[in-house]
Motif scaffolding. Structure first.
Motif, PDB file in Angstrom:
ATOM      1  N   SER A  74     -22.889   9.703  -4.991  1.00 56.14           N
ATOM      2  CA  SER A  74     -21.649  10.513  -5.526  1.00 56.14           C
ATOM      3  C   SER A  74     -21.735  10.533  -6.856  1.00 56.14           C
ATOM      4  CB  SER A  74     -19.976  10.746  -5.620  1.00 56.14           C
ATOM      5  OG  SER A  74     -19.880   9.672  -6.253  1.00 56.14           O
ATOM      6  N   GLY A  75     -22.899   9.404  -7.690  1.00 55.30           N
ATOM      7  CA  GLY A  75     -22.481   9.554  -9.200  1.00 55.30           C
ATOM      8  C   GLY A  75     -21.900   9.155  -9.997  1.00 55.30           C
ATOM      9  N   ASN A  76     -20.519   9.238  -9.394  1.00 61.18           N
ATOM     10  CA  ASN A  76     -19.407   8.361  -9.830  1.00 61.18           C
ATOM     11  C   ASN A  76     -19.168   7.269  -9.612  1.00 61.18           C
ATOM     12  OD1 ASN A  76     -16.617   7.985 -10.219  1.00 61.18           O
ATOM     13  ND2 ASN A  76     -16.153  10.248 -10.312  1.00 61.18           N
ATOM     14  N   SER A  77     -18.755   6.213 -11.242  1.00 61.33           N
ATOM     15  CA  SER A  77     -18.696   4.264 -10.520  1.00 61.33           C
ATOM     16  C   SER A  77     -17.831   4.232  -9.601  1.00 61.33           C
ATOM     17  CB  SER A  77     -18.725   3.456 -11.281  1.00 61.33           C
ATOM     18  OG  SER A  77     -18.081   4.141 -12.654  1.00 61.33           O
ATOM     19  N   SER A  78     -16.970   4.632 -10.198  1.00 57.60           N
ATOM     20  CA  SER A  78     -14.670   4.505  -9.519  1.00 57.60           C
ATOM     21  C   SER A  78     -15.029   5.407  -7.763  1.00 57.60           C
ATOM     22  CB  SER A  78     -13.954   5.633  -9.924  1.00 57.60           C
ATOM     23  OG  SER A  78     -14.200   6.394  -9.909  1.00 57.60           O
ATOM     24  N   LEU A  79     -15.706   6.069  -7.703  1.00 59.61           N
ATOM     25  CA  LEU A  79     -16.085   6.420  -6.110  1.00 59.61           C
ATOM     26  C   LEU A  79     -17.002   5.582  -4.820  1.00 59.61           C
ATOM     27  CD1 LEU A  79     -16.441  10.741  -6.209  1.00 59.61           C
ATOM     28  CD2 LEU A  79     -14.467   9.136  -5.278  1.00 59.61           C
TER      29      LEU A  79
END
Length: 181
Positions: free
Chosen positions: A101-106
């Motif tokens: 997704s490109g989001n580190s938390s996801l």
């Protein structure tokens, strides 16, 4: 025309037809290409017969690893229980989407889901092993359970619709007490 009771259900071939069929069967291929094609068609027909026999549950067509009352019991035992392994593919897709997704938390959430899935699957396989041993010892007293854990684990790791031999029982169905037939 009605077939008589106890008959073969078809007319007897004439001598001419029988001789022509025998000649056709005895005719050997002349070239290497014809021989390979004949072998391939024979192998294809044999494979289709075996595969259909396995789908139908005919034990004559099972490989040696699937034959016998003990293996039949293990297959039924594995197929009658809900397993967490059935949820692995959808969870792997979710973790892949979250990871890319490109989001580190996801991505961290995806990794946590993946790790949790692996831990739960391993725990589920241990529970399967102990319950299987207990049920096997009740139904087959004195028989060796060597190799059955591996057989059960490999079957449970397959998706239900892909298992061969096909499942004979549904999830939650009560298993028969007598597998000795």
């Amino acid at each position: 025309m009605t077939a008589k009771v106890g008959g073969k259900g078809r007319p007897t071939p004439t001598r001419k037809e029988a001789e022509a069929a025998a000649k056709a069967r005895a005719k050997t291929p002349r070239t290497r290409k014809e021989l390979a094609a004949a072998q391939r068609s024979t192998r294809t027909e044999s494979s289709k017969t075996v595969r259909q026999g396995m789908k139908d549950g005919d034990e004559r067509y099972f490989p040696a690893r699937d034959k016998g009352p003990e293996k039949r019991f293990v297959r039924d035992f594995v197929d009658a229980r809900f397993s967490l392994v059935e949820l692995v593919i959808p969870l792997l897709i979710v973790t892949m989407v979250l990871g890319y997704s490109g989001n580190s938390s996801l991505a961290r959430i995806g990794n946590t889901i993946l790790l949790g899935t692996i831990v739960f699957v391993v725990m589920d396989l241990f529970v399967l092993r102990f319950r299987l041993r207990k049920a096997f010892d009740q139904r087959f007293p004195g028989k060796s359970s060597k190799g059955l854990t591996y057989y059960a684990v490999t079957r449970s790791l397959q998706m239900k619709f892909m298992r061969l031999p096909k499942s004979r029982v549904r999830i939650g169905q009560h298993l028969p007490d007598d597998y000795q037939r």
